[in-house]
Design a protein around this motif. Structure first.
Motif, mmCIF file in Angstrom:
data_model
loop_
_atom_site.group_PDB
_atom_site.id
_atom_site.type_symbol
_atom_site.label_atom_id
_atom_site.label_comp_id
_atom_site.label_asym_id
_atom_site.label_seq_id
_atom_site.Cartn_x
_atom_site.Cartn_y
_atom_site.Cartn_z
ATOM 1 N N LEU A 1 -8.571 -0.342 -0.722
ATOM 2 C CA LEU A 1 -7.298 0.377 -0.744
ATOM 3 C C LEU A 1 -6.676 0.363 -2.142
ATOM 4 C CD1 LEU A 1 -5.745 -0.910 2.614
ATOM 5 C CD2 LEU A 1 -6.471 1.444 2.133
ATOM 6 N N VAL B 1 0.852 -1.197 0.000
ATOM 7 C CA VAL B 1 0.000 0.000 0.000
ATOM 8 C C VAL B 1 0.889 1.249 0.000
ATOM 9 C CG1 VAL B 1 -1.905 1.199 1.125
ATOM 10 C CG2 VAL B 1 -1.701 -1.292 1.350
ATOM 11 N N ARG C 1 -7.238 5.838 7.028
ATOM 12 C CA ARG C 1 -8.011 5.615 5.802
ATOM 13 C C ARG C 1 -9.229 4.734 6.087
ATOM 14 N NH1 ARG C 1 -4.152 4.058 0.847
ATOM 15 N NH2 ARG C 1 -6.132 4.436 -0.218
ATOM 16 N N ASP D 1 -3.139 3.269 7.388
ATOM 17 C CA ASP D 1 -4.083 2.674 6.446
ATOM 18 C C ASP D 1 -5.322 2.123 7.154
ATOM 19 O OD1 ASP D 1 -2.553 3.227 4.168
ATOM 20 O OD2 ASP D 1 -1.335 1.443 4.468
#
Length: 491
Positions: free
Chosen positions: A450, A33, A183, A45
């Motif tokens: 993601l 990621v 996120r 994340d």
């Protein structure tokens, strides 16, 4: 058939085997990621709220799939996450000992492997069910051996949407306040994750010092020589009743509405991989029908828990005894039922939990936008069920859905990986049997989100990748070669 002598003994050997298994499977996957920052602050994340069993296996699955930049936050001290050594008061787990639970399909990560490594195969064979303290020790080991990123003593006070589509988590730790930018957020917050303990309104009539819920901290030593009442006869009610009796309660009265205790655990009886993986695919009316029926039948308390209570002569079970009244009379309470009046010095409510988003201040910014099942599905005639009606309507990755489309897009970044997800996904989020399958579904959904969100960066990486597989010296183009006969003619 495997030779049992080839299996490791001792935790050191088990851990070596687990490391080898992970290496053979190339796990965990490499981190993939792209990193993000906002004004110089790193973005996490995934933040998982709750470091109990569900939070740990969710972390394990994310790490397994290469989402390395995540963190688990739990307000409890290390080793006290979840209910196992706090308000759980049973002697052993209620689930069969052989369930693989959070092992994520890895044999060396199972409770059985851990128990046999510590105590031996003969002890495993003699074991009825897992002692809850040893189960907690297993989870502590699980966290350590997988090197999961857990931070203890951190309370998430508020989750807020940001204009850039991210989430702010306002956290407190030891008097210090910090804001984490994330996120995605996973709520691995257990049975009361979207509400709290349920106590009937009638309890308002009595002094708070004279009663507790089964999820509360209770000083059982103070109940020695006292008269104790317990409302309800589920597993937790039985376990609290037994704990009071073992602490020396002079008398215990258990009040139950039903004519008899439920005897059959319906959902366990039909447990299968079909239920685990198929429930989410049922039409709405069938999901409702299954759960409404199972809840109406109720889950019986485990036989050992009932025998633990009934072994005391001073324990009294009152069936068909709903509570009609509670009165404070001096230093005790009088419990009134259709069968009589019973004085008690302390009352324990084994009345379960309720879903009530208004009771979760950390979600106040999102509560008006969260779509519930009552917003999605009209309750069938004769099947009114307040808990099901208040359950959140969740997407494929346990994400909240908007009550009004477009009103709060950030809501899709919050994943409800706790008990109230049951109506949408089945029993994948709170109980031991299918917790790995639930975490797998959760993690794969987050991974998809993601990757899709970062598609431009991944495409740039695709275009920029220039490590050659071939070096150019492996072969010569036939058209550039000079045939031998032509070469000899030229000479």
């Amino acid at each position: 058939m495997s030779d049992l002598s080839t299996f490791p003994s001792g935790l050191d050997a088990l851990e070596a085997r687990l490391r080898q298994d992970l290496a053979w499977l190339e796990l965990p996957a490499k981190a993939w990621v792209p990193a993000r920052t906002v004004k110089g602050q790193p973005v996490v994340d995934v933040v998982i709220i709750g470091g109990g069993m569900a939070g740990l296996v969710a972390s394990g699955m994310l790490k397994r799939l290469g989402v390395a930049n995540h963190v688990v936050l739990d307000k409890a001290p290390a080793g006290q996450e979840g209910p196992w050594v706090t308000f759980a008061r049973m002697r052993t787990l209620r689930s069969p000992k052989q369930l693989t639970g959070p092992a994520m399909g890895l044999p060396a990560l199972t409770f059985r492997a851990y128990y046999e490594a510590r105590f031996g195969r003969e002890e495993w064979a003699a074991l009825d069910r897992a002692p809850r303290e040893i189960w907690m020790e297993y989870l502590i080991w699980y966290r350590r051996i997988l090197e999961l990123p857990v931070r203890n003593g951190v309370s998430v006070d508020v989750v807020l949407p940001r204009e850039d589509g991210l989430l702010d988590l306002v956290c407190s730790e030891g008097g210090r306040v910090e804001t984490i930018i994330a996120r995605h957020v996973v709520l691995a917050t257990g049975r009361d994750g979207l509400g709290g303990p349920f106590v009937p309104a009638i309890a308002k009539n009595i002094d708070r010092g004279h009663w507790a819920h089964t999820a509360d901290e209770v000083d059982f030593s103070a109940l020695r020589g006292k008269r104790v009442g317990v409302i309800g006869a589920g597993a937790s009610a039985m376990d609290n009743a037994a704990t009071a009796l073992e602490a020396g309660a002079a008398r215990l009265d258990m009040f139950v509405r039903r004519k008899e205790l439920p005897r059959i655990n319906k959902f366990t009886g039909i447990g299968s991989q079909g239920v685990v993986h198929g429930f989410a695919g049922l039409p709405d009316e069938w999901k409702w029908r299954f759960l409404n029926y199972a809840m109406g039948e109720q889950t019986p308390p485990p036989r050992p828990s009932v025998l633990r209570v009934s072994s005391f002569d001073q324990a009294h079970l009152h069936l068909e005894s709903p509570i009609n009244g509670l009165e404070q009379e001096g230093d005790h309470i009088v419990v009134t039922t259709p069968k009589g009046r019973y004085p008690v010095d302390f009352l324990i409510f084994g009345t379960g939990f309720k879903i009530d988003l208004a009771n979760r201040p950390e979600l106040a910014a999102f509560e008006p936008h969260i779509r519930l099942w009552r917003d999605r599905f009209p309750t069938p005639a004769g099947m009114h069920n307040a808990e099901l009606e208040a359950s959140p309507d969740l997407g494929e990755a346990f994400e909240f859905l908007e009550r009004e489309r477009g009103s709060c897009p950030t809501l899709a970044k919050i994943h409800c990986f706790n008990f109230p997800a049951t109506l949408s996904h089945g029993k994948l989020t709170g109980d031991i049997p299918a917790i790995s399958e639930g975490a797998d579904r959760l993690a794969r959904g987050i991974v998809r989100s993601l990757f899709v969100a970062d598609r431009e960066k991944h495409f740039e990486n695709l275009q920029a990748f220039d490590t050659p597989e071939l070096l150019g010296d492996e072969w010569t183009d036939a058209e550039t070669e000079v045939p031998a006969e032509l070469s000899s003619e030229r000479t």
